[in-house]
Design a protein around this motif. Structure first.
Motif, PDB file in Angstrom:
ATOM      1  N   GLU A 119      31.389  41.975  -0.143  1.00 48.45           N
ATOM      2  CA  GLU A 119      32.143  42.945   0.512  1.00 48.45           C
ATOM      3  C   GLU A 119      31.576  44.066   1.082  1.00 48.45           C
ATOM      4  N   GLY A 120      29.874  44.146   0.993  1.00 52.09           N
ATOM      5  CA  GLY A 120      29.307  45.356   1.740  1.00 52.09           C
ATOM      6  C   GLY A 120      29.302  46.389   0.545  1.00 52.09           C
ATOM      7  N   PHE A 121      28.353  47.167   0.867  1.00 50.65           N
ATOM      8  CA  PHE A 121      27.748  48.203   0.077  1.00 50.65           C
ATOM      9  C   PHE A 121      29.029  49.314   0.027  1.00 50.65           C
ATOM     10  N   ASP A 122      29.619  49.506   0.959  1.00 49.37           N
ATOM     11  CA  ASP A 122      30.517  50.688   0.762  1.00 49.37           C
ATOM     12  C   ASP A 122      31.712  50.057  -0.240  1.00 49.37           C
ATOM     13  N   ALA A 123      31.728  49.045  -0.528  1.00 49.22           N
ATOM     14  CA  ALA A 123      32.673  48.548  -1.197  1.00 49.22           C
ATOM     15  C   ALA A 123      32.324  48.666  -2.690  1.00 49.22           C
ATOM     16  N   LEU A 124      31.292  49.027  -2.995  1.00 47.72           N
ATOM     17  CA  LEU A 124      30.690  49.358  -4.421  1.00 47.72           C
ATOM     18  C   LEU A 124      31.065  50.650  -5.225  1.00 47.72           C
ATOM     19  N   GLY A 147      27.764  41.500  15.035  1.00 50.04           N
ATOM     20  CA  GLY A 147      26.808  41.106  16.228  1.00 50.04           C
ATOM     21  C   GLY A 147      26.859  42.083  17.472  1.00 50.04           C
ATOM     22  N   VAL A 148      26.075  41.846  18.397  1.00 45.73           N
ATOM     23  CA  VAL A 148      26.132  42.635  19.661  1.00 45.73           C
ATOM     24  C   VAL A 148      26.172  41.886  20.816  1.00 45.73           C
ATOM     25  N   GLY A 166      24.342  46.587   3.855  1.00 44.84           N
ATOM     26  CA  GLY A 166      24.460  48.006   3.695  1.00 44.84           C
ATOM     27  C   GLY A 166      23.524  48.548   2.424  1.00 44.84           C
ATOM     28  N   ILE A 167      23.121  47.612   1.650  1.00 42.48           N
ATOM     29  CA  ILE A 167      22.240  48.181   0.332  1.00 42.48           C
ATOM     30  C   ILE A 167      21.065  49.088   0.770  1.00 42.48           C
ATOM     31  N   GLU A 216      20.939  49.314   9.965  1.00 45.83           N
ATOM     32  CA  GLU A 216      21.457  49.375  11.330  1.00 45.83           C
ATOM     33  C   GLU A 216      22.227  47.808  11.703  1.00 45.83           C
ATOM     34  N   ALA A 217      21.589  46.730  11.373  1.00 44.75           N
ATOM     35  CA  ALA A 217      21.812  45.450  11.214  1.00 44.75           C
ATOM     36  C   ALA A 217      23.175  45.331  10.268  1.00 44.75           C
ATOM     37  N   SER A 218      23.428  46.204   9.362  1.00 48.86           N
ATOM     38  CA  SER A 218      24.704  46.031   8.626  1.00 48.86           C
ATOM     39  C   SER A 218      25.810  46.708   9.213  1.00 48.86           C
ATOM     40  N   LEU A 219      25.548  47.487  10.176  1.00 50.78           N
ATOM     41  CA  LEU A 219      26.571  48.206  10.976  1.00 50.78           C
ATOM     42  C   LEU A 219      26.808  47.402  12.123  1.00 50.78           C
TER      43      LEU A 219
END
Length: 228
Positions: free
Chosen positions: A46-51, A179-180, A119-120, A172-175
């Motif tokens: 879920e990503g770091f923000d969900a923790l 993809g770009v 995001g960790i 930055e990769a997590s943001l």
């Protein structure tokens, strides 16, 4: 009045009846290891923000108070998570003839660990490490640099800068998890007026080049070569 023999038979009957009752599964005890494993699984999916401490507690089938008996707060949990990932990094025995290659190898391993958990790396950026596994990584990098003849202060500052770059790169990769669209970026650069942005327009391809981790390797190799 019941006799001792009758009471004994009643107890025996109760024991036999209990055999048909479903056994309640034993709850696995809450440990620091289980907390860290559960938290990492949550970040991976879920990503770091969900923790949050509350969500980790819920995933373990308990309340937040049970977690605080093992982990003081979210900051300590973050430190434990970075320590757990650092522990996965293999540190080679310092080789003076291959020290540059060894430094890059260690940092690539850490990059891949961070990228697995979106995001960790923000946790690594938020506070100085106090976890022994994280400090083991710093110690290992210092040992490699010093074995290569790098001056102590330069080695120390290089470790700091390199770890900061790994954290920033992976964050930055997590943001950019989606993809770009490089073609879109390239098209926008080419639309700029060449009279005002002559170099940007002329070198739009170079500004937008580099796949996989090419830029990552370029930046770290530049840093390591600059030491010498």
């Amino acid at each position: 009045m019941s006799t001792g023999r009758e009471a004994s038979r009643e107890e025996w009957a109760d024991r036999i009846a209990a055999l048909d009752q479903p056994q309640q599964p034993r709850k696995e005890p809450i440990t620091v290891g289980r907390i860290v494993t559960t938290a990492l699984r949550m970040v991976e999916t879920e990503g770091f923000d969900a923790l949050t401490m509350r969500r980790v507690a819920a995933a373990l089938g308990t309340g937040p108070a049970s977690l605080y008996a093992h982990v003081r707060n979210k900051a300590e949990l973050d430190d434990l998570l970075i320590g757990a990932l650092s522990r996965n990094v293999v540190l080679p025995a310092p080789d003076p003839a291959r020290w540059r290659e060894q430094v890059l190898g260690v940092l690539r391993q850490l990059r891949d660990e961070f990228l697995r958990y979106p995001g960790i790396s923000r946790a690594a950026l938020s506070a100085p490490p106090t976890n022994l596994d994280t400090l083991r990584l710093t110690e290992g990098l210092l040992a490699i640099l010093l074995a290569g003849g790098v001056a102590p202060r330069v080695a120390a500052w290089t470790v700091d800068a390199a770890l900061l770059y790994v954290s920033a790169y992976t964050f930055e990769a997590s943001l950019r998890a989606g993809g770009v669209d490089r073609e879109e970026v390239l098209a926008r650069l080419r639309m700029l007026p060449a009279s005002r942005f002559p170099h940007t327009v002329a070198h739009a391809e170079d500004l937008n080049s580099g796949g996989a981790h090419e830029r990552f390797d370029f930046a770290l190799e530049l840093m390591v070569r600059g030491i010498a």
